[in-house]
Design an enzyme around this catalytic site. Structure first.
Site, PDB file in Angstrom:
ATOM      1  CG  HIS A 137      52.625  64.653 -68.622  1.00  0.00           C
ATOM      2  ND1 HIS A 137      51.700  63.827 -69.216  1.00  0.00           N
ATOM      3  CD2 HIS A 137      52.046  65.133 -67.499  1.00  0.00           C
ATOM      4  CE1 HIS A 137      50.599  63.820 -68.484  1.00  0.00           C
ATOM      5  NE2 HIS A 137      50.784  64.596 -67.425  1.00  0.00           N
TER       6      HIS A 137
ATOM      7  CG  ASP B 154      50.905  72.619 -66.300  1.00  0.00           C
ATOM      8  OD1 ASP B 154      51.023  71.381 -66.206  1.00  0.00           O
ATOM      9  OD2 ASP B 154      49.792  73.199 -66.341  1.00  0.00           O
ATOM     10  CB  ILE B 155      48.304  75.587 -69.957  1.00  0.00           C
ATOM     11  CG1 ILE B 155      47.671  76.750 -70.717  1.00  0.00           C
ATOM     12  CG2 ILE B 155      47.240  74.676 -69.356  1.00  0.00           C
ATOM     13  CD1 ILE B 155      46.921  76.314 -71.971  1.00  0.00           C
TER      14      ILE B 155
ATOM     15  CD  GLU C  32      43.224  66.470 -65.447  1.00  0.00           C
ATOM     16  OE1 GLU C  32      43.652  67.424 -66.123  1.00  0.00           O
ATOM     17  OE2 GLU C  32      42.522  66.597 -64.440  1.00  0.00           O
ATOM     18  CB  VAL C  33      47.835  64.920 -70.977  1.00  0.00           C
ATOM     19  CG1 VAL C  33      48.341  64.908 -72.419  1.00  0.00           C
ATOM     20  CG2 VAL C  33      47.133  66.233 -70.666  1.00  0.00           C
TER      21      VAL C  33
ATOM     22  CG  HIS D 217      53.470  67.401 -63.523  1.00  0.00           C
ATOM     23  ND1 HIS D 217      52.563  68.378 -63.867  1.00  0.00           N
ATOM     24  CD2 HIS D 217      52.877  66.215 -63.820  1.00  0.00           C
ATOM     25  CE1 HIS D 217      51.457  67.805 -64.344  1.00  0.00           C
ATOM     26  NE2 HIS D 217      51.616  66.491 -64.315  1.00  0.00           N
TER      27      HIS D 217
ATOM     28  CG  ASN E  38      49.960  62.961 -61.744  1.00  0.00           C
ATOM     29  OD1 ASN E  38      50.253  62.658 -60.596  1.00  0.00           O
ATOM     30  ND2 ASN E  38      49.732  64.206 -62.127  1.00  0.00           N
TER      31      ASN E  38
HETATM   32  P1  5GP Z   1      48.365  65.263 -65.609  1.00  0.00           P
HETATM   33  O1  5GP Z   1      47.203  65.448 -64.687  1.00  0.00           O
HETATM   34  O2  5GP Z   1      47.991  64.496 -66.862  1.00  0.00           O
HETATM   35  O3  5GP Z   1      49.566  64.689 -64.912  1.00  0.00           O
HETATM   36  O4  5GP Z   1      48.809  66.715 -66.029  1.00  0.00           O
HETATM   37  C1  5GP Z   1      48.487  67.318 -67.242  1.00  0.00           C
HETATM   38  C2  5GP Z   1      49.007  68.742 -67.182  1.00  0.00           C
HETATM   39  O5  5GP Z   1      48.960  69.276 -68.489  1.00  0.00           O
HETATM   40  C3  5GP Z   1      48.174  69.664 -66.294  1.00  0.00           C
HETATM   41  O6  5GP Z   1      49.006  70.208 -65.284  1.00  0.00           O
HETATM   42  C4  5GP Z   1      47.640  70.721 -67.263  1.00  0.00           C
HETATM   43  O7  5GP Z   1      47.596  72.007 -66.696  1.00  0.00           O
HETATM   44  C5  5GP Z   1      48.621  70.628 -68.415  1.00  0.00           C
HETATM   45  N1  5GP Z   1      48.055  70.964 -69.711  1.00  0.00           N
HETATM   46  C6  5GP Z   1      46.892  70.499 -70.246  1.00  0.00           C
HETATM   47  N2  5GP Z   1      46.716  70.998 -71.481  1.00  0.00           N
HETATM   48  C7  5GP Z   1      47.780  71.799 -71.730  1.00  0.00           C
HETATM   49  C8  5GP Z   1      48.160  72.592 -72.852  1.00  0.00           C
HETATM   50  O8  5GP Z   1      47.481  72.664 -73.871  1.00  0.00           O
HETATM   51  N3  5GP Z   1      49.337  73.272 -72.752  1.00  0.00           N
HETATM   52  C9  5GP Z   1      50.121  73.207 -71.629  1.00  0.00           C
HETATM   53  N4  5GP Z   1      51.246  73.904 -71.646  1.00  0.00           N
HETATM   54  N5  5GP Z   1      49.795  72.469 -70.561  1.00  0.00           N
HETATM   55  C10 5GP Z   1      48.638  71.772 -70.615  1.00  0.00           C
END
Ligand code: 5GP
Length: 125
Positions: free
Chosen positions: A110, A39-40, A105-106, A112, A97
Site C-alpha cells: 500500500h 485510512d481508518i 503493519e499490513v 499512503h 513502508n
Molecule cells: P502500514 O504501517 O502497514 O504502512 O500502514 C497500515 C495502515 O493501514 C495504517 O495507517 C492503518 O491505520 C491502516 N489500516 C489498518 N487496518 C485498516 C482497515 O481495516 N481499514 C482501513 N481503511 N485502514 C486500515
C-alpha cells in the site's frame, strides 16, 4: 506486528479482505489495477491508502514480481487518486513502508497518500 517483506502472501490479511469486499472501506477510487480508500486512522487531513489488486506483500515483492502492466497501472492509479482528490496544486506526500524498519503493519502493498495541508518534516525525529 511488523511485516516480513520476504514472507509469502497471506490471503487473509485485512487489505485482501477489503479487496474481496469481506470488510467495508471508504472507497475513493477503483480501476482494473488498484483500489484506494481512506485510512481508518488518518495521520493528516487527507490520508488515503492506494493498493494494487494483485497479491503482493510489499514494494519489494511488487517491484520484483509484478508485470510491467501491473506496475504501470498502479503508478497511474496513485496519480489519478491525487488528481481526483484535488491534491496536486497544493501538493501531497507519498509514503511506502517496507518491513520492520519501515513500520509496515499490513502485508499487502500500500502507498499512503497524505495531503490537505502542510505536512511538516519528512521524518519524525
Ligand atoms: P502500514 O504501517 O502497514 O504502512 O500502514 C497500515 C495502515 O493501514 C495504517 O495507517 C492503518 O491505520 C491502516 N489500516 C489498518 N487496518 C485498516 C482497515 O481495516 N481499514 C482501513 N481503511 N485502514 C486500515
Amino acid at each position: 506486528m511488523a511485516v516480513d517483506p520476504t514472507a509469502p502472501y497471506d490471503p487473509e490479511n485485512i487489505f485482501a479482505k477489503i479487496l474481496r469486499g469481506e470488510i467495508p472501506c471508504n472507497k475513493v477510487y477503483e480501476d482494473g489495477h488498484a483500489l484506494a480508500f481512506h485510512d481508518i486512522n488518518p495521520q493528516a487531513d487527507v490520508h488515503i491508502l492506494v493498493i494494487p489488486k494483485g497479491a503482493y506483500v510489499s514494494w519489494d515483492d511488487f517491484s520484483e514480481h509484478a508485470s510491467d502492466q501491473e506496475i504501470a497501472g498502479f503508478v497511474r492509479a496513485v496519480g489519478n487518486v491525487a488528481r481526483e482528490n484535488g491534491l496536486v496544486v497544493r501538493g501531497y506526500r507519498l509514503l511506502g513502508n517496507v518491513g520492520r524498519n519501515g513500520g509496515q503493519e499490513v502485508p499487502h502493498l500500500h502507498v499512503h497518500l497524505f495531503g490537505g495541508g502542510p505536512l511538516g518534516p519528512m521524518l519524525a525525529r
